[in-house]
Motif scaffolding. Structure first.
Motif, short mmCIF file in Angstrom:
data_model
loop_
_atom_site.label_atom_id
_atom_site.label_comp_id
_atom_site.label_asym_id
_atom_site.label_seq_id
_atom_site.Cartn_x
_atom_site.Cartn_y
_atom_site.Cartn_z
N VAL A 1 6.45 -31.82 30.67
CA VAL A 1 6.56 -30.39 30.36
C VAL A 1 7.90 -30.18 29.66
CG1 VAL A 1 6.50 -28.05 31.30
CG2 VAL A 1 5.28 -29.89 32.47
N THR A 2 7.87 -29.90 28.36
CA THR A 2 9.14 -29.77 27.62
C THR A 2 9.31 -28.39 26.98
OG1 THR A 2 8.15 -30.66 25.61
CG2 THR A 2 9.23 -32.24 27.07
N LYS A 3 8.25 -27.55 27.08
CA LYS A 3 8.34 -26.23 26.45
C LYS A 3 8.23 -25.14 27.51
CE LYS A 3 6.26 -27.79 22.15
NZ LYS A 3 5.13 -27.66 21.22
N ALA A 4 9.01 -24.10 27.35
CA ALA A 4 8.90 -22.97 28.27
C ALA A 4 8.87 -21.67 27.50
CB ALA A 4 10.06 -22.96 29.26
N ILE A 5 8.03 -20.77 27.98
CA ILE A 5 7.93 -19.43 27.39
C ILE A 5 8.69 -18.45 28.30
CG2 ILE A 5 6.35 -17.57 26.71
CD1 ILE A 5 4.17 -19.68 26.36
N LYS B 1 13.03 -28.62 26.84
CA LYS B 1 13.81 -28.86 25.61
C LYS B 1 13.58 -27.75 24.58
CE LYS B 1 15.07 -33.16 26.76
NZ LYS B 1 15.67 -32.90 28.08
N GLU B 2 12.44 -27.07 24.68
CA GLU B 2 12.14 -26.00 23.71
C GLU B 2 11.93 -24.69 24.45
OE1 GLU B 2 9.35 -26.97 20.52
OE2 GLU B 2 9.52 -29.04 21.20
N PHE B 3 12.63 -23.67 24.00
CA PHE B 3 12.68 -22.39 24.70
C PHE B 3 12.08 -21.33 23.79
CE2 PHE B 3 15.96 -25.31 25.83
CZ PHE B 3 16.08 -25.24 27.21
N ALA C 1 16.52 -25.27 19.19
CA ALA C 1 15.88 -25.38 20.51
C ALA C 1 15.24 -24.06 20.95
CB ALA C 1 16.90 -25.83 21.56
N ILE C 2 15.73 -22.94 20.37
CA ILE C 2 15.17 -21.64 20.77
C ILE C 2 14.37 -21.06 19.63
CG2 ILE C 2 15.62 -19.30 21.60
CD1 ILE C 2 18.11 -20.08 22.77
#
Ligand code: G1P
Length: 297
Positions: free
Chosen positions: A5-9, A52-54, A100-101
């Motif tokens: 899991v590397t992306k978050a919303i 890692k990705e926001f 990253a954002i």
């Protein structure tokens, strides 16, 4: 091997009306607990969990959030001139890697499910996290990290869960428990904001999720649910009975509802007491206040 899991919303489009007039010009996610904005706590928790990705789902008037995560060259050069290395380090801790954002706008306030759906093209076909910055969780091991570790074992869709008093259940998404395994429960139903007395349990959903991309597919077809809004809870509930299933995860930690004034104040006191530089004075002050209140009773 499960996909990491590397992306978050981060759904941050809400108007924050409960904090008016403060939120007239300041996004509620910028409001501070001691000296760090709510959003910083969420980002730190996400980083600790390997995100890692926001992806920020924003709305009009949230520009201060973008500025917050930008470099502040003038401020930095002033601090450097004055040799304020400690403050420079504090600023440094808020820096994000370039790229990253991502910020995208939710053009219509159609609900949490819709906000998450707005990010679908940036998620693609991977599992992803959703974090609601209003829910601040103080924990030895950050909540999302606990969840990622559990997810690596079981996969599926996972929501953070916490027992709440029955008479408060109608403010939450509530789980209908299939099997209770202690830290984890499997779920046979989920209801968003059940009518009082109709809650299937007192195990409530708290704002941390690890979801499969199927949930985004479900949101493609979503109609309005509780409160006339497109609900994330409903889209997750559609995965019950499918291969991946849905789990509730009882995290270890204390959750503060910083979307409410009472919760925000409690978090402020609690985070203040956890700070070495503030705790002695604060404790003395609180003891005094309580004694004075008692004497006046
Ligand atoms: C959202 C979710 C709800 C969840 C809650 C946790 O509701 O829709 O399922 O229980 O967050 O804070 P909101 O508080 O945004 O109305």
């Amino acid at each position: 091997m499960r996909n990491k899991v590397t992306k978050a919303i981060f759904p941050v489009a809400g108007l924050g009306t409960r904090f008016l007039p403060a939120t007239k010009s300041v996004p509620k996610e910028i409001m501070t607990l001691v000296d760090r904005p709510l959003i910083q706590y969420a980002i730190d928790e996400a980083r600790a969990a390997g995100i890692k990705e926001f992806i920020f789902v924003t709305s009009r008037g949230k520009g201060a959030l973008e500025d917050y995560f930008d470099q502040a060259p003038q401020l930095e050069s002033e601090l450097r001139k004055k040799d304020k290395t400690e403050l420079l380090d504090v600023l440094e801790s808020t820096n994000m890697e370039s790229g990253a954002i991502a910020y995208l706008r939710q053009h219509k306030a159609l609900g949490l499910g819709h906000a998450v759906w707005c990010a679908r093209r940036l998620i693609g076909n991977e599992p992803f996290a959703v974090m609601l910055p209003d829910d601040v969780i103080a924990a030895e091991k950050p909540c999302l990290q606990q969840m990622v570790e559990a997810y690596e074992e079981v996969g599926g869709n996972m929501v953070a869960a916490m027992e709440v008093p029955r008479d408060k259940a109608s403010s939450y998404g509530v789980l209908d428990i299939q099997e209770d395994m202690g830290a984890m429960v499997s779920v046979k139903g989920m209801v968003e904001k059940p009518d009082p007395g109709m809650e299937p349990s007192n195990l409530a959903v708290i704002g941390r999720y690890i979801l499969t991309p199927n949930v985004l597919g479900n949101l493609n077809k979503m109609r309005a649910g509780s409160g006339g809004e497109i609900q994330l809870t409903d889209a997750i509930a559609q995965e019950i009975g499918n291969d991946d299933g849905v789990y509730g995860f009882r995290f270890r930690g204390q959750r503060f509802d910083c979307g409410s004034k009472a919760g925000f104040l409690q978090a402020t006191v609690s985070f203040g007491l956890a700070r070495g530089d503030l705790k002695d004075d604060l404790r003395r002050f609180l003891t005094q206040v309580v004694a004075t209140e008692k004497a006046a009773e």
